[in-house]
Design a protein around this motif. Structure first.
Motif, mmCIF file in Angstrom:
data_model
loop_
_atom_site.group_PDB
_atom_site.id
_atom_site.type_symbol
_atom_site.label_atom_id
_atom_site.label_comp_id
_atom_site.label_asym_id
_atom_site.label_seq_id
_atom_site.Cartn_x
_atom_site.Cartn_y
_atom_site.Cartn_z
ATOM 1 N N UNK A 119 65.506 -3.863 57.559
ATOM 2 C CA UNK A 119 64.620 -4.710 58.006
ATOM 3 C C UNK A 119 64.582 -5.033 59.568
ATOM 4 N N UNK A 120 63.566 -5.235 60.283
ATOM 5 C CA UNK A 120 63.622 -5.567 61.551
ATOM 6 C C UNK A 120 62.606 -6.762 61.660
ATOM 7 N N UNK A 121 63.158 -7.788 62.806
ATOM 8 C CA UNK A 121 62.384 -9.065 63.094
ATOM 9 C C UNK A 121 60.805 -8.770 62.820
ATOM 10 N N UNK A 122 60.375 -9.758 62.396
ATOM 11 C CA UNK A 122 58.972 -10.045 61.927
ATOM 12 C C UNK A 122 57.851 -10.027 63.028
ATOM 13 N N UNK A 123 58.106 -10.107 64.452
ATOM 14 C CA UNK A 123 57.234 -10.264 65.267
ATOM 15 C C UNK A 123 55.943 -9.533 65.284
ATOM 16 N N UNK A 124 56.143 -7.998 65.284
ATOM 17 C CA UNK A 124 55.155 -7.097 65.250
ATOM 18 C C UNK A 124 54.624 -6.705 63.577
ATOM 19 N N UNK A 125 55.071 -7.582 62.677
ATOM 20 C CA UNK A 125 54.577 -7.216 61.453
ATOM 21 C C UNK A 125 54.813 -6.091 60.966
ATOM 22 N N UNK A 126 55.947 -5.375 61.080
ATOM 23 C CA UNK A 126 56.457 -4.000 60.737
ATOM 24 C C UNK A 126 56.603 -3.720 59.318
ATOM 25 N N UNK A 127 56.959 -4.646 58.554
ATOM 26 C CA UNK A 127 57.996 -4.821 57.298
ATOM 27 C C UNK A 127 57.167 -3.926 56.414
ATOM 28 N N UNK A 128 55.824 -4.183 56.083
ATOM 29 C CA UNK A 128 54.970 -3.564 55.170
ATOM 30 C C UNK A 128 54.815 -2.167 55.414
ATOM 31 N N UNK A 129 54.556 -1.898 56.655
ATOM 32 C CA UNK A 129 54.631 -0.681 57.178
ATOM 33 C C UNK A 129 55.893 0.254 57.017
ATOM 34 N N UNK A 130 56.838 -0.196 57.375
ATOM 35 C CA UNK A 130 58.203 0.269 57.187
ATOM 36 C C UNK A 130 58.572 0.521 55.769
ATOM 37 N N UNK A 131 57.983 -0.278 54.694
ATOM 38 C CA UNK A 131 57.986 0.003 53.454
ATOM 39 C C UNK A 131 57.395 0.998 53.086
ATOM 40 N N UNK A 132 55.911 0.892 53.396
ATOM 41 C CA UNK A 132 55.276 1.711 52.845
ATOM 42 C C UNK A 132 55.248 3.450 53.284
ATOM 43 N N UNK A 133 55.584 3.448 54.599
ATOM 44 C CA UNK A 133 55.997 4.490 55.257
ATOM 45 C C UNK A 133 57.202 5.395 54.588
ATOM 46 N N UNK A 134 58.314 4.506 54.711
ATOM 47 C CA UNK A 134 59.641 4.913 53.892
ATOM 48 C C UNK A 134 59.265 5.603 52.505
ATOM 49 N N UNK A 135 58.256 4.726 51.949
ATOM 50 C CA UNK A 135 58.009 5.273 50.530
ATOM 51 C C UNK A 135 57.351 6.697 50.536
ATOM 52 N N UNK A 136 56.383 6.728 51.494
ATOM 53 C CA UNK A 136 55.731 8.106 51.402
ATOM 54 C C UNK A 136 56.649 9.320 51.995
ATOM 55 N N UNK A 137 57.827 8.868 52.935
ATOM 56 C CA UNK A 137 58.782 9.938 53.298
ATOM 57 C C UNK A 137 59.699 10.184 51.912
ATOM 58 N N UNK A 138 60.120 9.328 51.317
ATOM 59 C CA UNK A 138 61.085 9.224 50.057
ATOM 60 C C UNK A 138 60.363 10.219 48.993
ATOM 61 N N UNK A 139 58.955 9.888 48.894
ATOM 62 C CA UNK A 139 58.298 10.641 47.753
ATOM 63 C C UNK A 139 58.200 12.059 47.920
ATOM 64 N N UNK A 140 58.017 12.340 49.301
ATOM 65 C CA UNK A 140 57.943 13.679 49.544
ATOM 66 C C UNK A 140 59.206 14.610 49.464
ATOM 67 N N UNK A 141 60.416 13.855 49.426
ATOM 68 C CA UNK A 141 61.528 14.398 49.649
ATOM 69 C C UNK A 141 61.850 14.523 47.932
ATOM 70 N N UNK A 142 61.577 13.454 47.047
ATOM 71 C CA UNK A 142 61.742 13.508 45.651
ATOM 72 C C UNK A 142 60.948 14.744 45.045
ATOM 73 N N UNK A 143 59.566 14.568 45.601
ATOM 74 C CA UNK A 143 58.541 15.716 44.906
ATOM 75 C C UNK A 143 59.057 17.374 45.368
ATOM 76 N N UNK A 144 59.530 17.275 46.681
ATOM 77 C CA UNK A 144 60.304 18.762 46.962
ATOM 78 C C UNK A 144 61.457 19.302 46.273
#
Ligand code: FAD
Length: 496
Positions: free
Chosen positions: A310-335
C-alpha cells in the motif's frame, strides 16, 4: 471438523476490487474460481477516487464499462491541489496525456459500496462462484506448496477448499499474506493517520472541474475532498504521525478543529452538514502507513492489492494498484494453468511489473511531500521517476492516471471499439444476406455463429491491444514476457 472438501482451480480470499478483478479474468480463461468474502455486500470501504487506468483499462477488460457508465458516478476530469509553495490552487486534467486524450480522459469518484458490488456481481456473471459471509482462517500446505484454504461459512461450519492457486486479496487487515514468507516492511517516510466522514451540500469547484478531487495541504497534513454525488462529499484529514494526538478524543470535535485549520476546506464546508446516520454517519480513523511485502508469491499462492503493498493515498493509487496487480497475477495464473509458461517466469513477470508500478508512485510521492517547491518541480520529478520521454506535465499526468507503464494506451480504445462495432455489423449484414431475408428463413446457424464468433474474437483482440497499448509488444524487462493478444495471459515476445 471440516466437511465437503471441494476442488477449484483458484480460490480467491476477499471480494474487493483486487479479488473480483482477478477472479473474473481467471474465469474468463475458462477456469473454476471461488471467491470467499467474509462480509455481506454491500460493505463499506474507503478508496473512492479512481484513476483512468482502472476505469478504461482493467474495467473494460472485465466487461463492466457500460454498467459503470450507467451507475451515475461523478466524472473526475483530474485533480485540483492547494499544495506546495504557492497559495493558489492548481489543477491537472487527464486530457493532457495523449494516451487518455478524448473519450477516456476521466475517471470516476465512486461510492465503494456500489462500485465493489458491481465488480463482484460481474464476477458471478462471468462464472465465478462467490460465497459471502465466508471467512478464510488459514491456508493448507503440502510439501511447501499452498494447496487450499480452510474457512468458516455463514452457518459457522468449518470447510476446506482445494485449489491450484490461492490468491490473497484480503486487503490491509488480513494475515494470510504471511504464508508466502518474507516480511512486511513499513515505510519510515509515509506514516499518517486519517480521520474521515461524509457531508451533504458542500461547495463544488466551478464546472467543468466540479467532479475533481480537491486535495488541500494544511499545517498538520492534508485534506481530501471528494464529490461523490451532486450533494454528498467524502472529506478526510490525513495527519502526520507526530500530530496523531490531534485525532484523539471525540472524533467530531477533532475533525472540526482540523477543518478550522484549513481556510479553503472551511469555506467549502461552510453551508454543509455532516451525515450522521447509516454507513456514512460514522467518523472513521485509519492508519494509512505505507508498506510492502518482501515476497509477493510462492508456489501455489500469490498476493494482490493491499494484501501485498500500500502506498500513501494522496494520488488515489490504491484501487489502481489492486486491479492492476490482479490483471498481472491473473495472466500468470492463466499461463501456468494452461501449461504455457513456467511458474517462476510467469510470477517473476507479475512481481517485477507490480513492484515497478508501486515504486513509481512511492518515489514520486516522496518528492510530492516537499512543500517548499511549486507544481513545476513536481512535474519534473514525475518525468524523472517514470523515465518518460514526454514533456514534464504529460509525464506527471500519465503517472497519476496510472498509465505510465506503457501498458495502457487508452487513446484509441474508443475508436477501435467503434471500428469493431462497424465491422461486426458488416459481418452480421453479410451473414444475414447469405441466409436470406425472411425471418428465421433457411439460416445456417453453424455457419452464422462461426463467422460471427470469428469476427467477435478478432474484434476483442483488437480492442484489447488498443487498451494494452503500444508498448505491449516489447518486454518491460530484459528477457521478460509480454501480454498475450487477448490480454489474459503472458507470451514470449517475438525475437525477430
Ligand atoms: P479491499 O478493498 O480491502 O477488499 C478486501 C476484501 O477482503 C474485503 O471485502 C474484506 O471483507 C475481505 N476479507 C478480509 N479478510 C478476509 C478473510 N479472512 N476471508 C475472506 N474475506 C476477507 N484508493 C483509491 O484508489 N482511491 C482513494 O481515494 C483512496 N483513498 C484512501 C484513503 C485512505 C485513508 C486509505 C487508508 C486508503 C485509501 N485508498 C484509496 C486505498 C484503498 O482503500 C485500497 O487500496 C483498496 O480498497 C484495496 O483493494 P483490495 O481489493 O486490495 O482490498
Amino acid at each position: 471438523t471440516s466437511v465437503n472438501q471441494e476442488e477449484f482451480d483458484v480460490v480467491v480470499v476477499g471480494g474487493g476490487p483486487g479479488g473480483s478483478t482477478l477472479a473474473t479474468l481467471v474465469a474468463m480463461a475458462g477456469h473454476r474460481v471461488l471467491i470467499l468474502e467474509k462480509e455481506s455486500f454491500p460493505r463499506y470501504q474507503i478508496g473512492e477516487s479512481l484513476l483512468p487506468s482502472t476505469v478504461h483499462g482493467v474495467c473494460r477488460l472485465i466487461g463492466v464499462t457500460d454498467e459503470l457508465a450507467k451507475a451515475g458516478f461523478t466524472h473526475k476530469l483530474g485533480g485540483t491541489f492547494r499544495w506546495g509553495a504557492r497559495d493558489e490552487p492548481w489543477t491537472f486534467s487527464f486530457s493532457v496525456s495523449r494516451k487518455t486524450a478524448g473519450s477516456t480522459s476521466y475517471a470516476y469518484q465512486v461510492e465503494r459500496m456500489k462500485f465493489d458490488q458491481i465488480l463482484l456481481d460481474n464476477a458471478r456473471r462471468k462464472g465465478v462462484e462467490v460465497r459471502e459471509r465466508c471467512a478464510v482462517n488459514d491456508v493448507v500446505e503440502d510439501d511447501g506448496k499452498v494447496v487450499g484454504v480452510t474457512y468458516t461459512d455463514a452457518d459457522g461450519t468449518v470447510r476446506q477448499a482445494g485449489a491450484r492457486y490461492v490468491v490473497d486479496a484480503s486487503g490491509n487487515t488480513g494475515r494470510l499474506h504471511r504464508h508466502v514468507g518474507g516480511t512486511r516492511e513499513y515505510s519510515d517516510f509515509f506514516r499518517s493517520l486519517a480521520l474521515f466522514g461524509y457531508f451533504e451540500n458542500g461547495k463544488r469547484l466551478p464546472a467543468p472541474r466540479s467532479g475533481n478531487i480537491l486535495s488541500v495541504a494544511f499545517g498538520s497534513g492534508w485534506f481530501w475532498y471528494i464529490p461523490l454525488s451532486d450533494t454528498l462529499t467524502s472529506v478526510g484529514a490525513v495527519v502526520r504521525r507526530e500530530d496523531a494526538d490531534k485525532i484523539q478524543g471525540d472524533p467530531e470535535t477533532a475533525l472540526m478543529k482540523l477543518v478550522a485549520e484549513s481556510p479553503l476546506i472551511s469555506e467549502y464546508l461552510k453551508d454543509a452538514t455532516r451525515v450522521t446516520t447509516g454507513e456514512y454517519g460514522k467518523l472513521r480513523v485509519r492508519k494509512d502507513y505505507s508498506y510492502t511485502n518482501t515476497k509477493f508469491w510462492k508456489p501455489g499462492m500469490v498476493l494482490v492489492g493491499d494484501a501485498a503493498c500500500f502506498v500513501d493515498p494522496v494520488f488515489s493509487s490504491g484501487v489502481h494498484l489492486a486491479t492492476y496487480s490482479a490483471l498481472l497475477a491473473a495472466r500468470s495464473i492463466n499461463s501456468v494453468l494452461a501449461g504455457e509458461i513456467g511458474e517462476t517466469a510467469a510470477f517473476s513477470e507479475f512481481e517485477n511489473r507490480y513492484r515497478r508500478e508501486y515504486s513509481v508512485f512511492y518515489e514520486f510521492l516522496m518528492s510530492f511531500y516537499d512543500m517548499h517547491v511549486d507544481e513545476d518541480s513536481y512535474f519534473w520529478q514525475a518525468k524523472k521517476v517514470t523515465s518518460s520521454t514526454r514533456g514534464e506535465l504529460e509525464s506527471f499526468v500519465e503517472l497519476v492516471a496510472g498509465i505510465s507503464a506503457e501498458e495502457f494506451d487508452l487513446s484509441d480504445a474508443e475508436s477501435v471499439a467503434l471500428r469493431f462495432k462497424k465491422r461486426s455489423a458488416e459481418f452480421a449484414d453479410a451473414v444475414g444476406e447469405l441466409s436470406g431475408p425472411e425471418e428465421g428463413g433457411d439460416m445456417k446457424p453453424l455457419f452464422k455463429s462461426s463467422v460471427v464468433r470469428q469476427a467477435m474474437e478478432q474484434g476483442t483482440q483488437e480492442q484489447t491491444r488498443a487498451i494494452l497499448g503500444v508498448g505491449a509488444d516489447a518486454p518491460m524487462f530484459p528477457g521478460g514476457l509480454v501480454p498475450s493478444g487477448d490480454g489474459l495471459r503472458w507470451a514470449v515476445p517475438d525475437t525477430d
